[in-house]
Design a protein around this motif. Structure first.
Motif, mmCIF file in Angstrom:
data_model
loop_
_atom_site.group_PDB
_atom_site.id
_atom_site.type_symbol
_atom_site.label_atom_id
_atom_site.label_comp_id
_atom_site.label_asym_id
_atom_site.label_seq_id
_atom_site.Cartn_x
_atom_site.Cartn_y
_atom_site.Cartn_z
ATOM 1 N N GLU A 60 0.834 -1.199 0.000
ATOM 2 C CA GLU A 60 0.000 0.000 0.000
ATOM 3 C C GLU A 60 0.870 1.250 0.000
ATOM 4 O O GLU A 60 1.844 1.343 0.741
ATOM 5 C CB GLU A 60 -0.910 0.000 1.218
ATOM 6 C CG GLU A 60 -1.946 -1.086 1.172
ATOM 7 C CD GLU A 60 -2.932 -0.974 2.316
ATOM 8 O OE1 GLU A 60 -3.111 0.143 2.839
ATOM 9 O OE2 GLU A 60 -3.514 -2.002 2.662
ATOM 10 N N LEU A 61 0.509 2.184 -0.836
ATOM 11 C CA LEU A 61 1.202 3.464 -0.917
ATOM 12 C C LEU A 61 0.225 4.578 -0.567
ATOM 13 O O LEU A 61 -0.977 4.466 -0.829
ATOM 14 C CB LEU A 61 1.733 3.687 -2.339
ATOM 15 C CG LEU A 61 2.770 2.689 -2.842
ATOM 16 C CD1 LEU A 61 3.075 2.962 -4.298
ATOM 17 C CD2 LEU A 61 4.035 2.800 -2.017
ATOM 18 N N PRO A 62 0.698 5.668 0.012
ATOM 19 C CA PRO A 62 -0.219 6.768 0.345
ATOM 20 C C PRO A 62 -0.821 7.435 -0.898
ATOM 21 O O PRO A 62 -1.904 7.980 -0.843
ATOM 22 C CB PRO A 62 0.634 7.750 1.130
ATOM 23 C CG PRO A 62 2.032 7.293 1.009
ATOM 24 C CD PRO A 62 2.041 5.902 0.470
ATOM 25 N N GLU A 63 -0.117 7.369 -2.040
ATOM 26 C CA GLU A 63 -0.596 8.024 -3.258
ATOM 27 C C GLU A 63 -1.597 7.184 -4.038
ATOM 28 O O GLU A 63 -2.239 7.667 -4.945
ATOM 29 C CB GLU A 63 0.578 8.366 -4.194
ATOM 30 C CG GLU A 63 1.574 9.320 -3.618
ATOM 31 C CD GLU A 63 2.653 8.602 -2.824
ATOM 32 O OE1 GLU A 63 2.997 7.468 -3.165
ATOM 33 O OE2 GLU A 63 3.129 9.176 -1.842
ATOM 34 N N GLY A 64 -1.685 5.899 -3.770
ATOM 35 C CA GLY A 64 -2.591 5.046 -4.542
ATOM 36 C C GLY A 64 -2.132 3.604 -4.532
ATOM 37 O O GLY A 64 -1.416 3.173 -3.645
ATOM 38 N N GLU A 65 -2.553 2.882 -5.553
ATOM 39 C CA GLU A 65 -2.231 1.459 -5.644
ATOM 40 C C GLU A 65 -0.886 1.235 -6.324
ATOM 41 O O GLU A 65 -0.425 2.047 -7.104
ATOM 42 C CB GLU A 65 -3.301 0.732 -6.451
ATOM 43 C CG GLU A 65 -4.591 0.543 -5.737
ATOM 44 C CD GLU A 65 -5.539 -0.322 -6.547
ATOM 45 O OE1 GLU A 65 -5.233 -0.641 -7.705
ATOM 46 O OE2 GLU A 65 -6.583 -0.672 -6.004
#
Length: 110
Positions: A60-65
């Motif tokens: 998981e990334l804070p900006e998206g997938e």
């Protein structure tokens, strides 16, 4: 010297690409397109395998997938545009401006 796994894979991939290019483009025209077709084949093959083997959804990334490259529509559009431009380049280089004649001629009705 006996080839090992990586060399066996690359020779098989090259033989596969050469066979496809030879059968689709013809004996006299296929050699100059092997690098392009081989690059497309290996890129799509690698991206699809990366999407199948690596569990991207667990990261998981804070900006998206985080996903496989071929999962993105932009990659698909870029590959389609590259292929289309290459197709038109091949037609123009082989037949000149007369290449577009086949797109302009009306279809005869019987």
């Amino acid at each position: 010297r006996i080839p090992h796994s990586w060399q066996n894979f690359m020779e098989s991939a090259l033989d596969f690409v050469v066979d496809i290019a030879r059968n689709q483009l013809g004996e006299s025209f296929y050699r100059e397109w092997i690098p392009f077709i081989g690059t497309l084949f290996l890129f799509i093959f690698g991206c699809n395998w990366a999407g199948a083997v690596i569990p991207w959804k667990l990261i998981e990334l804070p900006e998206g997938e985080f996903a496989a490259p071929t999962n993105d529509i932009n990659t698909t559009v870029a590959l389609a545009l590259l292929t289309s431009f290459s197709y038109f380049y091949a037609g123009l280089s082989k037949k000149g401006l007369g290449y577009f004649k086949r797109y302009v001629n009306p279809i005869p009705l019987h």
